[in-house]
Design an enzyme around this catalytic site. Structure first.
Site, PDB file in Angstrom:
ATOM      1  N   HIS A  68      53.612  20.692  19.399  1.00  0.00           N
ATOM      2  CA  HIS A  68      53.759  20.044  20.704  1.00  0.00           C
ATOM      3  C   HIS A  68      52.703  20.570  21.665  1.00  0.00           C
ATOM      4  O   HIS A  68      52.525  21.784  21.798  1.00  0.00           O
ATOM      5  CB  HIS A  68      55.158  20.339  21.264  1.00  0.00           C
ATOM      6  CG  HIS A  68      55.353  19.935  22.691  1.00  0.00           C
ATOM      7  ND1 HIS A  68      55.538  20.846  23.708  1.00  0.00           N
ATOM      8  CD2 HIS A  68      55.379  18.719  23.276  1.00  0.00           C
ATOM      9  CE1 HIS A  68      55.686  20.208  24.853  1.00  0.00           C
ATOM     10  NE2 HIS A  68      55.589  18.917  24.614  1.00  0.00           N
ATOM     11  N   SER A  69      51.970  19.670  22.332  1.00  0.00           N
ATOM     12  CA  SER A  69      51.039  20.045  23.396  1.00  0.00           C
ATOM     13  C   SER A  69      49.996  21.033  22.855  1.00  0.00           C
ATOM     14  O   SER A  69      49.253  20.708  21.929  1.00  0.00           O
ATOM     15  CB  SER A  69      51.833  20.610  24.576  1.00  0.00           C
ATOM     16  OG  SER A  69      51.068  20.652  25.740  1.00  0.00           O
ATOM     17  N   TYR A  70      49.916  22.249  23.413  1.00  0.00           N
ATOM     18  CA  TYR A  70      49.022  23.288  22.887  1.00  0.00           C
ATOM     19  C   TYR A  70      49.266  23.524  21.395  1.00  0.00           C
ATOM     20  O   TYR A  70      48.341  23.896  20.658  1.00  0.00           O
ATOM     21  CB  TYR A  70      49.236  24.575  23.691  1.00  0.00           C
ATOM     22  CG  TYR A  70      48.785  25.850  23.023  1.00  0.00           C
ATOM     23  CD1 TYR A  70      47.439  26.144  22.846  1.00  0.00           C
ATOM     24  CD2 TYR A  70      49.724  26.797  22.598  1.00  0.00           C
ATOM     25  CE1 TYR A  70      47.035  27.335  22.245  1.00  0.00           C
ATOM     26  CE2 TYR A  70      49.334  27.979  22.002  1.00  0.00           C
ATOM     27  CZ  TYR A  70      47.987  28.251  21.826  1.00  0.00           C
ATOM     28  OH  TYR A  70      47.597  29.434  21.236  1.00  0.00           O
TER      29      TYR A  70
END
Length: 220
Positions: A68-70
């Site tokens: 998720h994300s980073y």
């Protein structure tokens, strides 16, 4: 993802476990349940190594990696280093980096402003403290979810965002199947044609906040 730990997958993990899947939702070094393990010099490579070691020590194969994300930076690096253990990469509203890119380069408009929030704590440069990035920053509006998240969000080591991703087995890594689950609001900043081509069309979007595993665990 940045500022999170494995706790953010709690609801989604339980749903998967109920369907008979083996689920790991680890916190990487310095984050979540491992916040006390921060050390000067920790970076993206530290987090890639965290996950690679879980795959190796637990002898996991046929693994679906979800970032998720980073965390998209992390799973790309993990799949590069442990290609023979990975069956699929899932990018959950996540960074989709090229070789040699840091998250700061890849998503500069979102990441660069965090530098202004930097504090040095125990020799570690940290950014994005909870007062700068409360639950609503991640699209969480339900009061119960917001309280759960607010109690657990933490700052991120800046070096995780500035260290370039180094790939050494990219051709084999890119050959692994991949999927993309994207929040509708982030589509304008993405290379959608590239994502669809590399994933053979496995791209879905949902109109919810960035923390979709918290706000829409069943859908996710």
């Amino acid at each position: 993802g940045g500022h999170h730990g494995g706790w953010c997958y709690k609801k989604a993990a339980r749903l998967l476990q109920a369907r008979g899947h083996i689920v790991y939702n680890p916190s990487v070094t310095g984050m979540g349940a491992r916040e006390h393990l921060r050390f000067p010099g920790m970076n993206l490579d530290t987090h890639i190594t965290d996950i690679v070691r879980i795959l190796e020590v637990d002898d996991l194969t046929d693994v679906v990696l979800v970032g998720h994300s980073y965390g998209g930076m992390i799973i790309t690096g993990v799949a590069d280093r442990a290609t023979d253990r990975v069956a699929h990469r899932v990018y959950l509203d996540a960074a989709y980096p090229a070789n040699g890119e840091s998250l700061l380069v890849h998503a500069g408009a979102n990441i660069a402003p965090l530098e202004a929030t930097m504090r040095v704590v125990d020799g570690v440069e940290l950014v994005g403290f909870p007062e700068h990035m409360p639950p609503h920053f991640f699209g969480i509006t339900d009061p119960e979810d917001a309280a759960f998240t607010a109690a657990r969000l933490g700052p991120q080591p800046w070096a995780c965002y500035t260290q370039p991703l180094a790939l050494t087995n990219e051709v084999a890594m890119r050959a692994l199947p991949e999927s993309h689950i994207i929040c509708t609001s982030t589509i304008p900043g993405r290379q959608m044609d590239l994502l669809r081509a590399r994933s053979q069309g496995r791209v879905w979007d949902i109109d919810t906040g960035h923390d979709l595993m918290i706000t829409e665990p069943e859908w996710t």
